[in-house]
Design a protein around this motif. Structure first.
Motif, mmCIF file in Angstrom:
data_model
loop_
_atom_site.group_PDB
_atom_site.id
_atom_site.type_symbol
_atom_site.label_atom_id
_atom_site.label_comp_id
_atom_site.label_asym_id
_atom_site.label_seq_id
_atom_site.Cartn_x
_atom_site.Cartn_y
_atom_site.Cartn_z
ATOM 1 N N ILE A 266 0.837 -1.196 0.000
ATOM 2 C CA ILE A 266 0.000 0.000 0.000
ATOM 3 C C ILE A 266 0.876 1.251 0.000
ATOM 4 C CG2 ILE A 266 -1.627 1.351 1.393
ATOM 5 C CD1 ILE A 266 -2.871 -1.290 2.286
ATOM 6 N N HIS A 267 1.944 1.232 0.774
ATOM 7 C CA HIS A 267 2.865 2.385 0.818
ATOM 8 C C HIS A 267 3.381 2.694 -0.579
ATOM 9 C CE1 HIS A 267 6.615 4.604 1.637
ATOM 10 N NE2 HIS A 267 6.026 4.991 2.759
ATOM 11 N N SER A 268 3.796 1.650 -1.310
ATOM 12 C CA SER A 268 4.289 1.850 -2.673
ATOM 13 C C SER A 268 3.189 2.343 -3.592
ATOM 14 C CB SER A 268 4.878 0.536 -3.214
ATOM 15 O OG SER A 268 5.969 0.108 -2.428
ATOM 16 N N ALA A 269 1.978 1.780 -3.429
ATOM 17 C CA ALA A 269 0.858 2.194 -4.277
ATOM 18 C C ALA A 269 0.492 3.653 -4.028
ATOM 19 C CB ALA A 269 -0.348 1.297 -4.028
ATOM 20 N N LEU A 270 0.516 4.082 -2.768
ATOM 21 C CA LEU A 270 0.170 5.467 -2.448
ATOM 22 C C LEU A 270 1.180 6.446 -3.035
ATOM 23 C CD1 LEU A 270 -0.969 5.148 1.289
ATOM 24 C CD2 LEU A 270 -2.416 5.493 -0.723
ATOM 25 N N ARG A 271 2.413 6.038 -3.131
ATOM 26 C CA ARG A 271 3.450 6.903 -3.702
ATOM 27 C C ARG A 271 3.316 7.011 -5.214
ATOM 28 N NH1 ARG A 271 8.113 7.757 -0.421
ATOM 29 N NH2 ARG A 271 9.390 7.818 -2.313
ATOM 30 N N ASP A 272 2.726 5.979 -5.844
ATOM 31 C CA ASP A 272 2.716 5.925 -7.309
ATOM 32 C C ASP A 272 1.380 6.261 -7.949
ATOM 33 O OD1 ASP A 272 5.340 5.106 -7.136
ATOM 34 O OD2 ASP A 272 4.867 2.970 -7.309
ATOM 35 N N CYS A 273 0.254 6.142 -7.211
ATOM 36 C CA CYS A 273 -1.052 6.278 -7.853
ATOM 37 C C CYS A 273 -1.444 7.742 -8.016
ATOM 38 C CB CYS A 273 -2.110 5.526 -7.060
ATOM 39 S SG CYS A 273 -2.446 6.269 -5.457
ATOM 40 N N PRO A 275 -4.344 10.482 -7.451
ATOM 41 C CA PRO A 275 -5.575 10.721 -6.671
ATOM 42 C C PRO A 275 -6.796 11.009 -7.526
ATOM 43 C CG PRO A 275 -3.712 11.922 -5.742
ATOM 44 C CD PRO A 275 -3.267 11.399 -7.076
ATOM 45 N N ALA A 276 -6.596 11.356 -8.785
ATOM 46 C CA ALA A 276 -7.737 11.631 -9.657
ATOM 47 C C ALA A 276 -8.471 10.348 -10.040
ATOM 48 C CB ALA A 276 -7.277 12.364 -10.919
ATOM 49 N N THR A 277 -7.813 9.194 -9.905
ATOM 50 C CA THR A 277 -8.414 7.945 -10.354
ATOM 51 C C THR A 277 -8.643 6.934 -9.232
ATOM 52 O OG1 THR A 277 -6.229 7.014 -10.855
ATOM 53 C CG2 THR A 277 -7.365 8.194 -12.634
ATOM 54 N N THR A 278 -8.171 7.213 -8.038
ATOM 55 C CA THR A 278 -8.343 6.265 -6.936
ATOM 56 C C THR A 278 -8.358 6.986 -5.601
ATOM 57 O OG1 THR A 278 -7.547 4.162 -6.047
ATOM 58 C CG2 THR A 278 -5.893 5.819 -6.556
ATOM 59 N N THR A 279 -8.687 6.257 -4.555
ATOM 60 C CA THR A 279 -8.701 6.814 -3.205
ATOM 61 C C THR A 279 -7.937 5.880 -2.278
ATOM 62 O OG1 THR A 279 -10.714 5.682 -2.502
ATOM 63 C CG2 THR A 279 -10.983 7.824 -3.598
ATOM 64 N N ILE A 280 -7.582 6.389 -1.119
ATOM 65 C CA ILE A 280 -6.895 5.564 -0.128
ATOM 66 C C ILE A 280 -7.795 4.403 0.292
ATOM 67 C CG2 ILE A 280 -5.965 5.537 2.216
ATOM 68 C CD1 ILE A 280 -5.058 8.419 1.772
ATOM 69 N N ALA A 281 -9.093 4.651 0.443
ATOM 70 C CA ALA A 281 -10.018 3.592 0.857
ATOM 71 C C ALA A 281 -10.037 2.446 -0.148
ATOM 72 C CB ALA A 281 -11.424 4.166 1.026
ATOM 73 N N GLU A 282 -10.029 2.769 -1.435
ATOM 74 C CA GLU A 282 -10.025 1.735 -2.472
ATOM 75 C C GLU A 282 -8.743 0.916 -2.419
ATOM 76 O OE1 GLU A 282 -10.568 3.826 -6.081
ATOM 77 O OE2 GLU A 282 -12.728 4.094 -5.833
ATOM 78 N N ILE A 283 -7.617 1.593 -2.260
ATOM 79 C CA ILE A 283 -6.334 0.894 -2.203
ATOM 80 C C ILE A 283 -6.285 -0.023 -0.985
ATOM 81 C CG2 ILE A 283 -3.836 1.215 -1.914
ATOM 82 C CD1 ILE A 283 -4.132 3.822 -3.504
ATOM 83 N N ALA A 284 -6.780 0.450 0.155
ATOM 84 C CA ALA A 284 -6.789 -0.370 1.368
ATOM 85 C C ALA A 284 -7.625 -1.630 1.168
ATOM 86 C CB ALA A 284 -7.310 0.442 2.547
ATOM 87 N N LEU A 285 -8.795 -1.505 0.544
ATOM 88 C CA LEU A 285 -9.672 -2.649 0.317
ATOM 89 C C LEU A 285 -9.016 -3.657 -0.618
ATOM 90 C CD1 LEU A 285 -12.444 -3.945 0.819
ATOM 91 C CD2 LEU A 285 -13.281 -2.708 -1.197
ATOM 92 N N GLN A 286 -8.356 -3.171 -1.662
ATOM 93 C CA GLN A 286 -7.697 -4.073 -2.608
ATOM 94 C C GLN A 286 -6.607 -4.894 -1.939
ATOM 95 O OE1 GLN A 286 -9.042 -4.494 -5.360
ATOM 96 N NE2 GLN A 286 -10.225 -2.635 -5.637
ATOM 97 N N HIS A 287 -6.083 -4.389 -0.825
ATOM 98 C CA HIS A 287 -4.995 -5.088 -0.136
ATOM 99 C C HIS A 287 -5.459 -5.735 1.163
ATOM 100 C CE1 HIS A 287 -2.688 -2.581 -2.952
ATOM 101 N NE2 HIS A 287 -1.758 -3.499 -2.840
ATOM 102 N N SER A 308 -2.471 9.384 4.386
ATOM 103 C CA SER A 308 -2.666 10.637 3.653
ATOM 104 C C SER A 308 -1.363 11.412 3.505
ATOM 105 C CB SER A 308 -3.720 11.494 4.356
ATOM 106 O OG SER A 308 -3.342 11.718 5.703
ATOM 107 N N GLU A 309 -0.446 11.234 4.462
ATOM 108 C CA GLU A 309 0.846 11.921 4.353
ATOM 109 C C GLU A 309 1.689 11.313 3.233
ATOM 110 O OE1 GLU A 309 2.357 13.398 8.510
ATOM 111 O OE2 GLU A 309 1.457 11.414 8.781
ATOM 112 N N THR A 310 1.662 9.986 3.130
ATOM 113 C CA THR A 310 2.374 9.335 2.027
ATOM 114 C C THR A 310 1.761 9.735 0.699
ATOM 115 O OG1 THR A 310 2.730 7.421 3.475
ATOM 116 C CG2 THR A 310 3.164 7.110 1.138
ATOM 117 N N PHE A 311 0.436 9.754 0.646
ATOM 118 C CA PHE A 311 -0.298 10.116 -0.568
ATOM 119 C C PHE A 311 0.035 11.554 -0.978
ATOM 120 C CE2 PHE A 311 -4.792 9.577 -2.545
ATOM 121 C CZ PHE A 311 -4.245 8.892 -3.617
ATOM 122 N N GLY A 312 0.201 12.411 0.029
ATOM 123 C CA GLY A 312 0.410 13.831 -0.269
ATOM 124 C C GLY A 312 1.822 14.207 -0.659
ATOM 125 N N LYS A 313 2.774 13.268 -0.525
ATOM 126 C CA LYS A 313 4.158 13.616 -0.857
ATOM 127 C C LYS A 313 4.332 13.890 -2.343
ATOM 128 C CE LYS A 313 6.422 11.324 3.002
ATOM 129 N NZ LYS A 313 7.273 10.203 3.454
#
Length: 343
Positions: A266-273, A275-287, A308-313
């Motif tokens: 998830i950490h890697s996905a949050l750094r690479d995805c 936000p216009a096409t996915t959300t943290i909640a969706e990524i968490a569910l997929q994992h 959200s901090e990882t997502f916001g970097k």
């Protein structure tokens, strides 16, 4: 890989519960006076299905012997007495209905249940490593398993949380994650059966070799979530043996190891995805994470920052999950939110 499908419908007559177990016709008769109100949810992955239903008045149910599939049911709630065959059932108890066996049940009041339906041949793969449970012959006898109060209550809470999350229209699950949730559902519904089996003495392979083989399999799976039952099936060992090996070599159990692997993905996905096409909640569910509060707590404990901090970097100010206060992680708004994520 198979898609995960979910359908939920409100039922205003007992006739609607003839599909109480998806794919298996059930004869239903209303015996208790009152207006019938029900809710029926079916979750499917390939040939596997889970049906969860609730209804407001007492019923008589019968299934004919023509169904070739195995059904494992769990009583979730009962307002009054519930019997299946000659067995009295309490919430958390598990019922095994073998293929081609007649079944009759009596609900004396409002109740809710869950029932999974699968091919008998699939149990060898699902429970591989568990010497009693992976033998199809042991599922050919009708049976009722009494739930340990703690195990039964936890299973009911977990299953409700899984069904609630997967039924959410925003809870999209990729085909890669569908098998994880199939295994998680089977794991929860059969927890009472597994808990009832005595410990077995099995030859245990080298802890280092077993742990290494498990890690190689997990690595080959890539970013998709891997369930602990999948590792046991791949390595041909029970959960007890797998836990002993991981604890000896790594100092943590396989469930914790898999959870941290998913958090890293998830950490890697949050750094690479985007936000216009996915959300943290969706990524968490997929994992494999259901409850966002608990997930956020696990994530921060491992990485010392919130998702959200990882997502916001990469996209400053674009995190979709508001940073919770520490107190919010340890408290929950409802019983369902207090359930632990399945592993």
């Amino acid at each position: 890989m198979d898609d995960l499908t979910v359908s939920t419908s409100r039922v205003d007559g007992f006739e609607g519960f003839r599909d109480a177990v998806h794919g298996s016709h059930v004869d239903v008769m209303q015996l208790q006076p009152g207006r019938f109100r029900g809710l029926l949810t079916h979750i499917g992955v390939g040939d596997f299905s889970l049906s969860v239903g609730s209804f407001s008045v007492g019923l008589r149910t019968q299934r004919t012997s023509s169904d070739p599939k195995l059904i494992v049911g769990m009583l979730l709630h009962a307002e009054n007495r519930v019997t299946h065959w000659s067995y009295d059932m309490d919430p958390g108890d598990v019922l095994v209905i073998p293929p081609s066996i007649d079944h009759d049940g009596r609900f004396h009041g409002a109740s809710s249940y869950a029932a999974l339906r699968l091919d008998l041949a699939d149990v060898a793969g699902v429970f591989q490593g568990e010497s009693w449970m992976n033998d199809p012959a042991n599922w050919r006898r009708r049976n009722r398993y009494r739930a340990d109060p703690r195990v039964g209550a936890e299973a009911v809470t977990k299953l409700r949380a899984i069904v609630s999350r997967l039924s959410d229209p925003d809870g999209r699950v990729s085909p890669e994650a569908a098998d994880f949730w199939r295994r998680a559902i089977i794991d929860v519904v059969t927890a009472t059966v597994m808990h009832s089996q005595p410990p077995t003495t099995e030859p245990v392979p080298s802890a280092i070799r077993l742990t290494r083989n498990a890690e190689h399999y997990i690595e080959a799976a890539g970013p998709r979530p891997v369930h602990v039952s999948e590792i046991c099936a791949e390595c041909g060992v029970s959960r007890r043996s797998l836990h002993r090996a991981f604890d000896e070599v790594l100092g943590i159990g396989p469930v914790t190891f898999l959870q941290r692997k998913r958090l890293c993905d998830i950490h890697s996905a949050l750094r690479d995805c985007d936000p216009a096409t996915t959300t943290i909640a969706e990524i968490a569910l997929q994992h494999g994470f259901l409850n966002l509060g608990r997930f956020s707590g696990y994530y921060r404990a491992l990485f010392d920052e919130y998702p959200s901090e990882t997502f916001g970097k990469r996209y400053p100010g674009r995190g979709r999950l508001r940073r919770p206060e520490p107190a919010a992680i340890s408290t929950a708004a409802s019983p369902a939110s207090r359930s632990t994520s399945p592993h």
